[in-house]
Design a protein around this motif. Structure first.
Motif, PDB file in Angstrom:
ATOM      1  N   GLY A 135      14.609  29.951  14.353  1.00  0.00           N
ATOM      2  CA  GLY A 135      13.848  29.835  12.824  1.00  0.00           C
ATOM      3  C   GLY A 135      12.497  31.172  12.884  1.00  0.00           C
ATOM      4  O   GLY A 135      12.605  31.581  13.556  1.00  0.00           O
TER       5      GLY A 135
ATOM      6  N   ASP B  22      10.044  29.159   7.081  1.00  0.00           N
ATOM      7  CA  ASP B  22      11.393  28.460   7.449  1.00  0.00           C
ATOM      8  C   ASP B  22      11.021  27.116   6.668  1.00  0.00           C
ATOM      9  O   ASP B  22      10.109  26.276   7.536  1.00  0.00           O
TER      10      ASP B  22
ATOM     11  N   ILE C 149      11.165  24.523   9.778  1.00  0.00           N
ATOM     12  CA  ILE C 149      10.998  25.041  11.425  1.00  0.00           C
ATOM     13  C   ILE C 149      10.034  24.285  12.055  1.00  0.00           C
ATOM     14  O   ILE C 149      10.151  24.080  13.006  1.00  0.00           O
TER      15      ILE C 149
END
Length: 458
Positions: A219, A223, A226
């Motif tokens: 990711g 994010d 994450i």
């Protein structure tokens, strides 16, 4: 653990809209915003694809240039690493002396092109590029499973009717639409057109992506999920074992040829572009979590991949009885010392630009580099000699050498050294293993780790 610092050798687009009133956007304005977002996202992807193809394969496109079918066939062979066998297909319009012959022969053997008439010098048509790409991506069986109604619905999206197309041709176009091989931003580039550089470039990258040979990452630092992905990647990794390689590098440890090494698995390789990437090594998950949070706090968005790593080093018997766990094993050797194997990881980052890559070091030196026992203001488990490096030159970094051994499988061992020590290490490795591939290359590491290699404490 203090000991661990002594042996180390080892697409989304955010739009911010400010309105003078709380009224919702009109339908027209909303459509315009959506169109702008799609266009900007497409441009961002195109720039990323362009850099990837240039750095990894030396493939470049000139804006507005005409791409020939022969050039595209050659590019497909290059990205897939295909080579022709000794068989010599008798193409009707391509002699064995042509620069495109070997690539065309390789693709013909694989069923990626199916005609003995290649037309290498003709402009590449968009539909021809897609037919080739579907086969190169390994989607042919999927395409030929399509019933007529499914095919017709897909072709409507790119302005086509099945009428006038063979069944297999219409199925392959439909599969390109549904699989994402042909992104929505390029639907308009298909009907009755020559392949644009953007289309050819995108198809090449999508082929790699579908085959699992593009970038690999869990990711982005930005994010929302994450941290969970980071924890999952760490928790599901184990100590790496490769008896073939370990026989060689463990012997090198015993002979003091090296003072440590790493074992890694190439299947986790991020495959990022080197000019935008850095590698950061550590052993503690909490540190990784806080490092991601630190980069977010500094406004840095980057792709993240966790590459599992096992580090091995000599554990001296005078340090006391070692405590073993699932993540830390020891094996006693002839002189009473031990070889210790510790679970670690490399975090690979690919930054959005070179400026963010350059900002990484000042952030680490301020918040993740230990300079005294009682130092505060650092993220958890910061090391005296943090380890991070780049495969391209950066100001403030120092060049060292990676001495790498690859066996028959997907594991490899590596040991970092000063440049002047590398030749002796490589020669020593060669004496220990005849069936192994041994190579060395230079790269750039942070100054504290370089100082450690020189025997300095900081």
């Amino acid at each position: 653990m203090k000991l661990r610092n002594k042996w180390l050798l080892s697409g989304s687009l955010a739009l911010s809209l400010i309105f003078s009133s709380a009224l919702p956007l009109s339908t027209a304005n909303a459509a315009a915003v959506k169109s702008t977002a799609v266009q900007q996202s497409s441009q961002s992807s195109s720039a990323e694809y362009e850099l990837f193809l240039k750095e990894k394969f030396g493939i470049t496109f000139q804006a507005g240039s005409t791409i020939t079918k022969g050039q595209f066939i050659q590019q497909i062979a290059d990205i897939l690493g295909l080579e022709a066998s000794e068989a010599k297909p008798a193409f009707t319009d391509l002699s064995t002396s042509s620069p495109y012959y070997s690539s065309a022969a390789a693709l013909y053997e694989q069923g990626i092109i199916t005609s003995l008439k290649v037309e290498p010098d003709q402009p590449l048509q968009a539909t021809s590029a897609i037919y080739i790409a579907v086969k190169a991506a390994g989607l042919l069986e999927l395409a030929h499973s399509y019933p007529q109604n499914k095919t017709t619905d897909a072709l409507k999206q790119i302005g086509y009717s099945p009428a006038g197309l063979s069944l297999s041709a219409s199925q392959e176009l439909a599969a390109a639409v549904h699989s994402g091989l042909l992104p929505t931003s390029l639907y308009k580039e298909v009907k009755g057109k020559a392949a644009s550089p953007e289309l050819a470039e995108t198809l090449l990258v999508q082929i790699l992506s579908i085959k699992g040979d593009y970038k690999h990452y869990i990711g982005y630092t930005t994010d929302a999920d994450i941290y969970g992905k980071l924890a999952d990647a760490y928790d599901t990794s184990d100590l790496i074992q490769s008896p073939e390689l370990q026989t060689v590098v463990d012997t090198a440890l015993k002979q003091n040829l090296v003072t440590g090494y790493n074992l890694k698995d190439e299947r986790y390789d991020a495959n990022f572009v080197e000019s935008l990437s850095l590698t950061y090594g550590h052993d503690n998950l909490k540190h990784a979590v806080q490092l991601i949070g630190l980069l977010r706090s500094e406004g840095i968005s980057a792709k993240v991949q966790l590459e599992p790593k096992t580090s091995a080093f000599i554990y001296l018997k005078e340090w006391g009885e070692p405590v073993q766990s699932d993540n830390y094993k020891v094996v006693q050797i002839e002189n009473g010392n031990y070889i210790a194997y510790a679970k670690e990881y490399d975090l690979k980052f690919e930054f959005n630009n070179t400026a963010d890559k350059a900002r990484f070091q000042p952030i680490i030196l301020q918040y993740a580099k230990k300079n005294s026992e009682d130092q505060t203001g650092l993220i958890a488990s910061s090391w005296w000699q943090p380890l991070y490096y780049s495969l391209t030159n950066l100001d403030g970094y120092v060049q060292i050498t990676n001495n790498k051994i690859t066996g028959q499988g997907h594991y490899y061992a590596q040991s970092f050294s000063l440049n002047e020590q590398s030749a002796a290490i490589v020669e020593g490795f060669k004496k220990l293993g005849n069936d192994l591939t041994i190579q060395s290359y230079t790269f750039w590491v942070d100054k504290p780790f370089f100082n450690y290699l020189n025997g300095e404490s900081l």
